[in-house]
Design a protein around this motif. Structure first.
Motif, PDB file in Angstrom:
ATOM      1  N   ASP A 124      52.897  82.882  63.659  1.00 28.26           N
ATOM      2  CA  ASP A 124      51.584  83.745  63.303  1.00 28.26           C
ATOM      3  C   ASP A 124      52.189  85.116  63.391  1.00 28.26           C
ATOM      4  O   ASP A 124      52.462  85.800  64.391  1.00 28.26           O
ATOM      5  N   TYR A 125      51.538  85.778  62.154  1.00 25.28           N
ATOM      6  CA  TYR A 125      51.388  87.260  62.188  1.00 25.28           C
ATOM      7  C   TYR A 125      49.988  87.736  62.615  1.00 25.28           C
ATOM      8  O   TYR A 125      48.979  86.957  62.254  1.00 25.28           O
ATOM      9  N   PHE A 126      49.623  88.847  62.952  1.00 27.00           N
ATOM     10  CA  PHE A 126      48.142  88.980  63.381  1.00 27.00           C
ATOM     11  C   PHE A 126      47.988  90.828  63.290  1.00 27.00           C
ATOM     12  O   PHE A 126      48.949  91.538  63.103  1.00 27.00           O
ATOM     13  N   LEU A 127      46.838  90.968  63.215  1.00 29.01           N
ATOM     14  CA  LEU A 127      46.071  92.440  63.074  1.00 29.01           C
ATOM     15  C   LEU A 127      46.305  92.895  64.371  1.00 29.01           C
ATOM     16  O   LEU A 127      45.594  92.391  65.433  1.00 29.01           O
ATOM     17  N   SER A 128      46.847  94.089  64.757  1.00 27.95           N
ATOM     18  CA  SER A 128      46.923  94.614  66.092  1.00 27.95           C
ATOM     19  C   SER A 128      46.051  96.250  65.803  1.00 27.95           C
ATOM     20  O   SER A 128      46.250  96.630  64.549  1.00 27.95           O
ATOM     21  N   ASN A 133      37.988  90.989  60.538  1.00 23.15           N
ATOM     22  CA  ASN A 133      39.302  90.792  60.567  1.00 23.15           C
ATOM     23  C   ASN A 133      39.903  90.637  61.857  1.00 23.15           C
ATOM     24  O   ASN A 133      40.640  89.988  62.121  1.00 23.15           O
ATOM     25  N   LEU A 134      39.015  91.510  63.010  1.00 15.43           N
ATOM     26  CA  LEU A 134      39.671  91.431  64.187  1.00 15.43           C
ATOM     27  C   LEU A 134      39.104  90.367  65.129  1.00 15.43           C
ATOM     28  O   LEU A 134      39.497  90.018  66.282  1.00 15.43           O
ATOM     29  N   ALA A 135      38.293  89.347  64.519  1.00 14.53           N
ATOM     30  CA  ALA A 135      37.726  88.314  65.163  1.00 14.53           C
ATOM     31  C   ALA A 135      38.989  87.226  65.500  1.00 14.53           C
ATOM     32  O   ALA A 135      39.658  87.245  64.537  1.00 14.53           O
ATOM     33  N   ASP A 136      38.957  86.717  66.665  1.00 16.61           N
ATOM     34  CA  ASP A 136      39.982  85.971  66.857  1.00 16.61           C
ATOM     35  C   ASP A 136      40.411  84.700  65.831  1.00 16.61           C
ATOM     36  O   ASP A 136      41.729  84.601  65.809  1.00 16.61           O
ATOM     37  N   GLY A 137      39.438  84.164  65.314  1.00 15.23           N
ATOM     38  CA  GLY A 137      39.625  83.253  64.228  1.00 15.23           C
ATOM     39  C   GLY A 137      40.239  83.886  63.023  1.00 15.23           C
ATOM     40  O   GLY A 137      41.007  83.161  62.139  1.00 15.23           O
ATOM     41  N   ASN A 138      40.251  85.269  62.852  1.00 13.60           N
ATOM     42  CA  ASN A 138      40.615  85.831  61.617  1.00 13.60           C
ATOM     43  C   ASN A 138      41.843  86.918  61.677  1.00 13.60           C
ATOM     44  O   ASN A 138      42.391  87.098  60.787  1.00 13.60           O
ATOM     45  N   ARG A 139      42.239  87.260  62.880  1.00 17.11           N
ATOM     46  CA  ARG A 139      43.361  88.016  63.322  1.00 17.11           C
ATOM     47  C   ARG A 139      44.652  87.399  63.001  1.00 17.11           C
ATOM     48  O   ARG A 139      45.348  88.337  62.458  1.00 17.11           O
ATOM     49  N   TYR A 140      44.770  86.328  62.907  1.00 23.05           N
ATOM     50  CA  TYR A 140      45.855  85.635  62.828  1.00 23.05           C
ATOM     51  C   TYR A 140      46.043  84.887  61.290  1.00 23.05           C
ATOM     52  O   TYR A 140      45.101  84.387  60.738  1.00 23.05           O
TER      53      TYR A 140
END
Length: 383
Positions: free
Chosen positions: A85-89, A129-136
């Motif tokens: 999993d990559y994610f938005l930080s 995009n920051l929502a938990d379901g969308n960050r990853y």
């Protein structure tokens, strides 16, 4: 890192909600950051991020889709299988800048001087995009990476944004674009590895949109867009200039080294001295083991992982998985093994003859290896 990211996400949501309630985002500035390629392989193709500045709340943040959790105990397993999993930080711009100062990588910025409505649309998209379901997300080098996430965010939320000129020449492929960076970064061995590992999907021609899977092409695309003509996207300007070390490597080094080694081995194979026979048999078995194991690995990457770019790999025409089995019988060479070598010699010969017509660009450094294999298999089939 996770706690800091969660805190920054919460703070961002708080002050962006305030922006919406006031109906005024004039104090918010959005821009696209493009980072110069680095020396490490993972940074060879550069990087992109979104910068968010709010002068009222004194926030200067960077939204980075290229983050992953290196502390994951299954990190390497997930990475190889394409399940990492990559994610938005979110992080302060100053700390983001310090990292790239240490890596000596220049940074360009393109400010989005867009209307209030468009700015609100982008801010809402960032919130989503920051929502938990969308960050990853699952990383895909061509279709879903830290740069395509920004490309899609911009083109999906800025109405009528389009590139008005061609970013590449006609017929340029994904592989051609990757080669540009690998040659510029003096990474001929990494180029060879990528050409072996990644299949024919890389040999599809790119459009303006798909070429923007790379950071530099997003920057060029924005500079060549209709929005740049109306001054809604400012021209790229360098906000940090670095002087990276000048690394020189001959891009044909693998071809030259493989050619010299294969010529020497072929000359040795023509000698009838005992030591030459032993060396020849050793390298015959070595090449069979090596190509067989490589072929098995390529099949695993094709069918056993989520890496779609590893599928339909024509390198399997020379890295034959069956070579691994035959390597165990090369010293005695029963009749069926000699027949196998005859068939394989034909396969290698046809592969060489059709080299430039195969629907996948095969790295030219492999020509001496395939030629050597063809000659040795032909010899082993006749003995």
């Amino acid at each position: 890192m996770k706690q800091l990211t969660s805190l920054l996400v919460a703070l961002f949501l708080l002050f962006t909600q305030s922006v919406f309630s006031q109906g005024d985002s004039t104090h918010v500035r959005l821009s696209v950051l493009t980072l110069e390629p680095g020396n490490e392989l993972y940074s060879t193709f550069g990087h992109s991020a979104i910068r968010f500045i709010d002068s009222t709340y004194h926030k200067d943040l960077v939204f980075n889709w290229g983050t992953f959790d290196f502390s994951d105990p299954d990190f390497y397993s997930k990475f190889v299988r394409g399940k990492l999993d990559y994610f938005l930080s979110v992080e302060p711009f100053e700390s983001f800048l310090e990292v790239y100062k240490e890596e000596k990588r220049s940074i360009w910025e393109q400010e989005l001087t867009i209307s209030e409505g468009k700015k609100h649309a982008l801010i809402r998209a960032l919130q989503n995009n920051l929502a938990d379901g969308n960050r990853y997300y699952k990383y895909d080098i061509l279709a879903d990476n830290c740069t395509t996430r920004i490309r899609d965010l911009l083109f999906n939320n800025l109405k009528d944004l389009k590139v008005i000129d061609s970013l590449t020449d006609r017929g340029i492929t994904y592989r051609n674009l990757l080669h540009e960076y690998l040659d510029e970064g003096a990474k001929p061995w990494s180029k060879l590895g990528i050409d072996i590992l990644l299949g024919s999907k890389l040999d599809k021609p790119v459009s303006n949109y798909t070429a923007m899977f790379l950071p530099d092409y997003v920057m060029q695309g924005l500079d060549m867009s209709n929005y740049s003509q109306t001054e809604e996207i400012s021209p790229a300007k360098m906000i940090y200039s670095a002087n990276p070390p000048d690394i020189k490597t001959w891009k044909y080094a693998p071809l030259m080294i493989f050619s010299i080694c294969c010529v020497l081995l072929f000359i040795i194979s023509l000698l009838h001295k005992r030591w030459a026979v032993v060396i020849t048999k050793f390298f015959d078995s070595f090449f069979l083991y090596l190509t067989g194991i490589l072929g098995i690995f390529l099949i695993f990457m094709w069918f056993g992982t989520d890496h779609t770019e590893c599928r339909n790999n024509f390198n399997l025409l020379w890295a034959l998985p069956t070579n691994f089995i035959v390597a165990f019988f090369i010293w005695k060479r029963p009749l069926w093994v000699r027949k196998y070598f005859f068939i394989v010699a034909l396969i290698y010969g046809l592969f060489l003859l059709s080299w430039f017509w195969i629907p996948q660009q095969i790295n030219i450094a492999l020509i001496p290896i395939v030629l050597f294999l063809a000659l040795r298999c032909s010899k082993l089939a006749s003995n």
